[in-house]
Design a protein around this motif. Structure first.
Motif, PDB file in Angstrom:
ATOM      1  N   GLU A 115       0.849  -1.203   0.000  1.00 41.96           N
ATOM      2  CA  GLU A 115       0.000   0.000   0.000  1.00 41.96           C
ATOM      3  C   GLU A 115       0.881   1.249   0.000  1.00 41.96           C
ATOM      4  OE1 GLU A 115      -3.232   0.241  -0.002  1.00 41.96           O
ATOM      5  OE2 GLU A 115      -4.064  -1.626   0.804  1.00 41.96           O
ATOM      6  N   THR A 116       0.484   2.253  -0.733  1.00 38.24           N
ATOM      7  CA  THR A 116       1.207   3.516  -0.680  1.00 38.24           C
ATOM      8  C   THR A 116       0.491   4.434   0.316  1.00 38.24           C
ATOM      9  OG1 THR A 116      -0.167   4.463  -2.418  1.00 38.24           O
ATOM     10  CG2 THR A 116       1.848   3.331  -3.109  1.00 38.24           C
ATOM     11  N   PHE A 117       1.131   5.533   0.660  1.00 38.80           N
ATOM     12  CA  PHE A 117       0.452   6.507   1.526  1.00 38.80           C
ATOM     13  C   PHE A 117      -0.863   6.937   0.886  1.00 38.80           C
ATOM     14  CE2 PHE A 117       4.773   7.728   3.338  1.00 38.80           C
ATOM     15  CZ  PHE A 117       4.528   7.067   4.534  1.00 38.80           C
ATOM     16  N   GLN A 118      -0.804   7.133  -0.410  1.00 38.85           N
ATOM     17  CA  GLN A 118      -2.004   7.605  -1.102  1.00 38.85           C
ATOM     18  C   GLN A 118      -3.136   6.577  -1.001  1.00 38.85           C
ATOM     19  OE1 GLN A 118      -1.280   8.799  -5.148  1.00 38.85           O
ATOM     20  NE2 GLN A 118      -3.150  10.010  -5.242  1.00 38.85           N
ATOM     21  N   SER A 119      -2.797   5.311  -1.216  1.00 38.00           N
ATOM     22  CA  SER A 119      -3.867   4.314  -1.164  1.00 38.00           C
ATOM     23  C   SER A 119      -4.355   4.115   0.267  1.00 38.00           C
ATOM     24  CB  SER A 119      -3.429   2.993  -1.807  1.00 38.00           C
ATOM     25  OG  SER A 119      -2.335   2.437  -1.122  1.00 38.00           O
ATOM     26  N   GLU A 143     -11.673  12.949  -4.898  1.00 35.14           N
ATOM     27  CA  GLU A 143     -10.407  12.244  -5.085  1.00 35.14           C
ATOM     28  C   GLU A 143      -9.453  12.600  -3.971  1.00 35.14           C
ATOM     29  OE1 GLU A 143      -9.247  11.871  -9.700  1.00 35.14           O
ATOM     30  OE2 GLU A 143      -9.438  13.900  -8.907  1.00 35.14           O
ATOM     31  N   LEU A 144      -8.534  11.679  -3.719  1.00 35.81           N
ATOM     32  CA  LEU A 144      -7.459  11.995  -2.795  1.00 35.81           C
ATOM     33  C   LEU A 144      -6.176  12.106  -3.601  1.00 35.81           C
ATOM     34  CD1 LEU A 144      -6.993  11.246   0.726  1.00 35.81           C
ATOM     35  CD2 LEU A 144      -5.062  10.605  -0.707  1.00 35.81           C
ATOM     36  N   THR A 145      -5.589  13.275  -3.610  1.00 37.31           N
ATOM     37  CA  THR A 145      -4.430  13.525  -4.479  1.00 37.31           C
ATOM     38  C   THR A 145      -3.278  14.124  -3.677  1.00 37.31           C
ATOM     39  OG1 THR A 145      -5.319  15.717  -4.939  1.00 37.31           O
ATOM     40  CG2 THR A 145      -5.861  13.986  -6.527  1.00 37.31           C
ATOM     41  N   PRO A 146      -2.085  14.108  -4.235  1.00 37.87           N
ATOM     42  CA  PRO A 146      -0.991  14.810  -3.570  1.00 37.87           C
ATOM     43  C   PRO A 146      -1.367  16.292  -3.428  1.00 37.87           C
ATOM     44  CG  PRO A 146      -0.158  13.455  -5.349  1.00 37.87           C
ATOM     45  CD  PRO A 146      -1.650  13.441  -5.456  1.00 37.87           C
ATOM     46  N   ALA A 147      -0.891  16.919  -2.366  1.00 39.23           N
ATOM     47  CA  ALA A 147      -1.220  18.324  -2.128  1.00 39.23           C
ATOM     48  C   ALA A 147      -0.666  19.188  -3.262  1.00 39.23           C
ATOM     49  CB  ALA A 147      -0.633  18.768  -0.797  1.00 39.23           C
ATOM     50  N   ARG A 180       9.477  11.392  -0.149  1.00 37.89           N
ATOM     51  CA  ARG A 180       9.549  11.304  -1.612  1.00 37.89           C
ATOM     52  C   ARG A 180       9.891   9.902  -2.078  1.00 37.89           C
ATOM     53  NH1 ARG A 180       8.299  15.166  -4.414  1.00 37.89           N
ATOM     54  NH2 ARG A 180       8.726  17.277  -3.767  1.00 37.89           N
ATOM     55  N   LEU A 181      10.799   9.296  -1.359  1.00 37.11           N
ATOM     56  CA  LEU A 181      11.205   7.932  -1.732  1.00 37.11           C
ATOM     57  C   LEU A 181      10.010   6.978  -1.651  1.00 37.11           C
ATOM     58  CD1 LEU A 181      14.638   7.914   0.098  1.00 37.11           C
ATOM     59  CD2 LEU A 181      14.311   7.691  -2.376  1.00 37.11           C
ATOM     60  N   CYS A 182       9.200   7.186  -0.621  1.00 37.30           N
ATOM     61  CA  CYS A 182       8.014   6.338  -0.482  1.00 37.30           C
ATOM     62  C   CYS A 182       7.014   6.598  -1.612  1.00 37.30           C
ATOM     63  CB  CYS A 182       7.331   6.584   0.857  1.00 37.30           C
ATOM     64  SG  CYS A 182       8.339   6.115   2.264  1.00 37.30           S
ATOM     65  N   GLN A 183       7.053   7.774  -2.184  1.00 38.03           N
ATOM     66  CA  GLN A 183       6.063   8.137  -3.208  1.00 38.03           C
ATOM     67  C   GLN A 183       6.426   7.613  -4.601  1.00 38.03           C
ATOM     68  OE1 GLN A 183       6.013  12.311  -2.340  1.00 38.03           O
ATOM     69  NE2 GLN A 183       4.121  12.149  -1.131  1.00 38.03           N
ATOM     70  N   PHE A 184       7.596   7.043  -4.742  1.00 40.91           N
ATOM     71  CA  PHE A 184       7.983   6.464  -6.043  1.00 40.91           C
ATOM     72  C   PHE A 184       6.887   5.515  -6.537  1.00 40.91           C
ATOM     73  CE2 PHE A 184      10.933   3.302  -8.307  1.00 40.91           C
ATOM     74  CZ  PHE A 184      11.084   4.092  -9.440  1.00 40.91           C
ATOM     75  N   ALA A 185       6.390   4.708  -5.612  1.00 35.84           N
ATOM     76  CA  ALA A 185       5.377   3.705  -5.966  1.00 35.84           C
ATOM     77  C   ALA A 185       4.062   4.343  -6.418  1.00 35.84           C
ATOM     78  CB  ALA A 185       5.125   2.787  -4.778  1.00 35.84           C
ATOM     79  N   GLU A 186       3.830   5.591  -6.036  1.00 33.83           N
ATOM     80  CA  GLU A 186       2.603   6.272  -6.476  1.00 33.83           C
ATOM     81  C   GLU A 186       2.788   6.831  -7.880  1.00 33.83           C
ATOM     82  OE1 GLU A 186       1.802   9.253  -3.479  1.00 33.83           O
ATOM     83  OE2 GLU A 186       1.717   7.731  -1.891  1.00 33.83           O
ATOM     84  N   ILE A 187       4.018   7.188  -8.180  1.00 31.65           N
ATOM     85  CA  ILE A 187       4.301   7.883  -9.447  1.00 31.65           C
ATOM     86  C   ILE A 187       4.355   6.918 -10.625  1.00 31.65           C
ATOM     87  CG2 ILE A 187       6.082   9.216 -10.674  1.00 31.65           C
ATOM     88  CD1 ILE A 187       4.698  10.854  -8.544  1.00 31.65           C
ATOM     89  N   VAL A 188       5.053   5.804 -10.448  1.00 34.48           N
ATOM     90  CA  VAL A 188       5.339   4.931 -11.593  1.00 34.48           C
ATOM     91  C   VAL A 188       4.069   4.502 -12.356  1.00 34.48           C
ATOM     92  CG1 VAL A 188       6.371   2.742 -12.303  1.00 34.48           C
ATOM     93  CG2 VAL A 188       7.578   4.239 -10.702  1.00 34.48           C
ATOM     94  N   PRO A 189       3.030   4.015 -11.658  1.00 32.79           N
ATOM     95  CA  PRO A 189       1.848   3.593 -12.424  1.00 32.79           C
ATOM     96  C   PRO A 189       1.191   4.742 -13.197  1.00 32.79           C
ATOM     97  CG  PRO A 189       1.749   2.752 -10.183  1.00 32.79           C
ATOM     98  CD  PRO A 189       2.871   3.747 -10.219  1.00 32.79           C
TER      99      PRO A 189
END
Ligand code: ARG
Length: 588
Positions: A2-6, A26-30, A511-520
């Motif tokens: 799970e990512t922070f976003q999910s 929607e829940l999005t990055p700020a 930011r490192l944790c957010q890599f998984a949100e960005i790639v898809p």
């Protein structure tokens, strides 16, 4: 994972339910980091639906929101936005999870697709030029991301190796060929005779007719002409392969236009039989009378003289990809001038009952410094091969200045990574639809949003580990692979969270944790530039961290934590650049 976003999205959904609302917004990055890390417009959407004050709805949602160590209590702002700020301890925990995950937290796609990606697809008897680089680089990046997300990907090079130009190529080969020149530079000589024939045919009807005869003979399987054709294809492929090797691009299949040759008659028969096509003025044509934008753009699939064309081949190609290759998705990475062509082809596929998802992924042009289409000094197309070789030469100069003591072998290897990386990144860091100006200075700069800047950030981290040597075996890294070397799990327990204190290290870890949100997201609208921008910001975050937080000289537990963050930064940079088809050097 799970990512922070999910995670936040789930919690939001729960709080909406317990506050008696349906899922909304929607829940999005700020949009602005001053207000937190993520935001939602749920209350605004609900407010509209129910004609109630969004802020009041927002307060209710917040009251039901279970923060449970993940974030600070959410804050209502503006007209009714809700902002979320992650807690440092949650970030420290997630970072360790990501660190221990081979996939760096990136989940596989929930529905797996069978994707054929048609990219590059150059034409035989013409050298690849700079215009092809966007299709190759973009197609390759999309393939890499799609594969990593678990989709079945077939990279197909739909080479233009058949068609009316071969009448001219063969005529030129028979009448104008200079054998010595052919030996020196085969493709250049083929291009020369083709061009010259083209010019002659334009003014001389007899030459035109002779070319037509050669084409008819080729199509009828004449031995001599088939041999010439084969030779031209082989010479061209040699040139293409050299470019693919420089670029580090591979194909799974290379079904050129000629591959479909004996299927074309059947395609036309079927379309006639099903009533999708009709005979019009001696040609076989598909009309799109019910589609306003195509109403006066019929598609000819068999010419009056009985010949087939580019469109016929593409219809046959769809049959093959869907029926034989079992594709449910086909991406065509082809320039914008072919928009009309693909609209027609996709519509014909739809009428035939094909359900696959066909996408034309278009892109803008590469411009010279004069902001016009990039050309050589004499006005010709810039050969891609020369361009890539020049990139390596220029990168070599930079290395020569920066690190003259490297061995010759190292210099060559690094120059290729930097030069090719710079060209690819210059392209992929732009939104694909925008035209961009090709500038060596800009793309090879060690500052700014460039490949060398990102590669340099990677190199910096690696040098920290070279300096740290064995003592770098930090607790959170136990059991983790550092630069190909598996760190033994010692007797000490493995830390489950990093201790993060400085805001620079918290930001970097987040930011490192957010890599998984960005790639898809790259695949949402086929935008590798989203990933490029993320990596750029990550490298900036790393530099800020590096200035603010001593690593090797700090005390435990900060030292271990910081080493772990450094290690993860290198891995994310390497993985992210690899998605873009860019390699990282260990030194530069
Ligand atoms: N060879 C074509 C060109 O250079 C591109 C082919 C694109 N793919 C396709 N299936 N039509 O314009």
């Amino acid at each position: 994972m799970e990512t922070f976003q999910s995670l936040l999205a789930k919690k939001l959904s729960d709080s909406l339910a317990s506050a008696g609302f349906s899922d909304a917004g929607e829940l999005t990055p700020a949009t602005d980091p001053r207000f937190g890390d993520y935001q939602t417009n749920a209350a605004l959407v609900l407010g509209k639906q129910r004609s109630e004050k969004p802020r009041i709805i927002a307060e209710k949602i917040v009251a039901h929101f279970d923060v449970n160590h993940l974030c600070e209590p959410p804050v209502v702002a503006g007209a009714g936005f809700i902002n979320f700020t992650l807690r440092p301890d949650a970030i420290g925990k997630k970072t360790v999870e990501v660190l221990r995950d081979e996939r760096l937290g990136i989940a596989e796609a929930t529905s797996k697709k069978h994707i054929v990606i048609d990219f590059g697809s150059p034409n035989v008897a013409k050298p690849m030029h700079v215009g092809h680089v966007r299709s190759i680089v973009l197609g390759d990046a999309l393939a890499r991301v799609a594969e990593f997300l678990g989709h079945e990907v077939i990279r197909d090079n739909h080479i233009g190796d058949w068609g009316t130009q071969f009448g001219m190529v063969i005529y030129g080969w028979k009448n104008l060929l200079d054998q010595r020149a052919l030996q020196r530079n085969p493709l250049a000589e083929i291009v020369r005779v083709y061009k010259e024939t083209n010019e002659r045919a334009a003014s001389d009807p007899q030459v035109r007719e002779a070319c037509r005869q050669e084409l008819v003979k080729l199509q009828a399987g004449d031995k001599e002409n088939t041999d010439i054709w084969n030779e031209c294809v082989a010479f061209s492929m040699q040139d293409f392969d050299h470019v693919y090797e420089l670029l580090g691009v591979r194909y799974d299949i290379q079904c050129g236009e000629s591959f479909y040759n004996d299927r074309l008659a059947g395609v036309v028969e079927r379309l006639l039989k099903s009533g999708i096509a009709e005979v019009s003025e001696g040609a076989v044509v598909v009309f799109f009378r019910d589609i306003p934008e195509l109403a006066d753009r019929p598609c000819i699939i068999r010419k009056r003289d009985g010949g087939f064309n580019y469109a016929t081949t593409d219809i046959a190609t769809i049959d093959y990809r869907v029926n034989d290759l079992k594709a449910d998705t086909v991406w065509y990475v082809v320039g914008a001038p072919q928009i009309l062509h693909f609209k027609q082809i996709f519509e014909i596929a739809r009428r035939q009952g094909y359900k696959a998802d066909f996408r034309h992924i278009t892109f803008g042009s590469i411009l010279g410094e004069d902001r016009k289409l990039m050309k050589t000094r004499s006005g010709g197309n810039v050969p891609l091969r020369n361009l890539l070789e020049e990139a390596c030469r220029r990168a070599r100069k930079i290395i020569e200045e920066k690190n003259p003591d490297l061995s010759e072998e190292e210099k060559i290897g690094i120059a290729q990574k930097i030069g090719i990386g710079a060209v690819k990144y210059g392209d992929l860091s732009q939104y694909r639809m925008t035209d961009y100006v090709f500038s060596w200075e800009k793309m090879l700069s060690l500052q700014g949003n460039t490949a060398p800047y990102l590669q340099n950030a990677y190199v910096r981290v690696r040098s920290i580990f070279r300096k740290a040597g064995e003592s770098a075996v930090a607790t959170p890294l136990r059991g983790v692979d550092i630069g190909g070397q598996q760190i033994e799990t010692g007797r000490r327990p493995v830390a489950t969270a990093l201790s993060l204190e400085d805001s620079a290290e918290i930001n970097l870890a987040k930011r490192l944790c957010q890599f998984a949100e960005i790639v898809p997201q790259v695949l949402n609208d086929f935008r590798p530039n989203i990933l490029a921008n993320y990596l750029f910001e990550l490298a900036n975050g790393f530099h800020t961290f590096y200035e603010a937080c001593p690593v090797l000289k700090s005390e435990e537990p900060a030292r271990s934590s910081r080493l772990a963050i450094c290690h993860l930064t290198a891995r994310v940079l390497q993985r992210g650049l690899d998605f873009l088809g860019i390699k990282v050097p260990e030194k530069m």
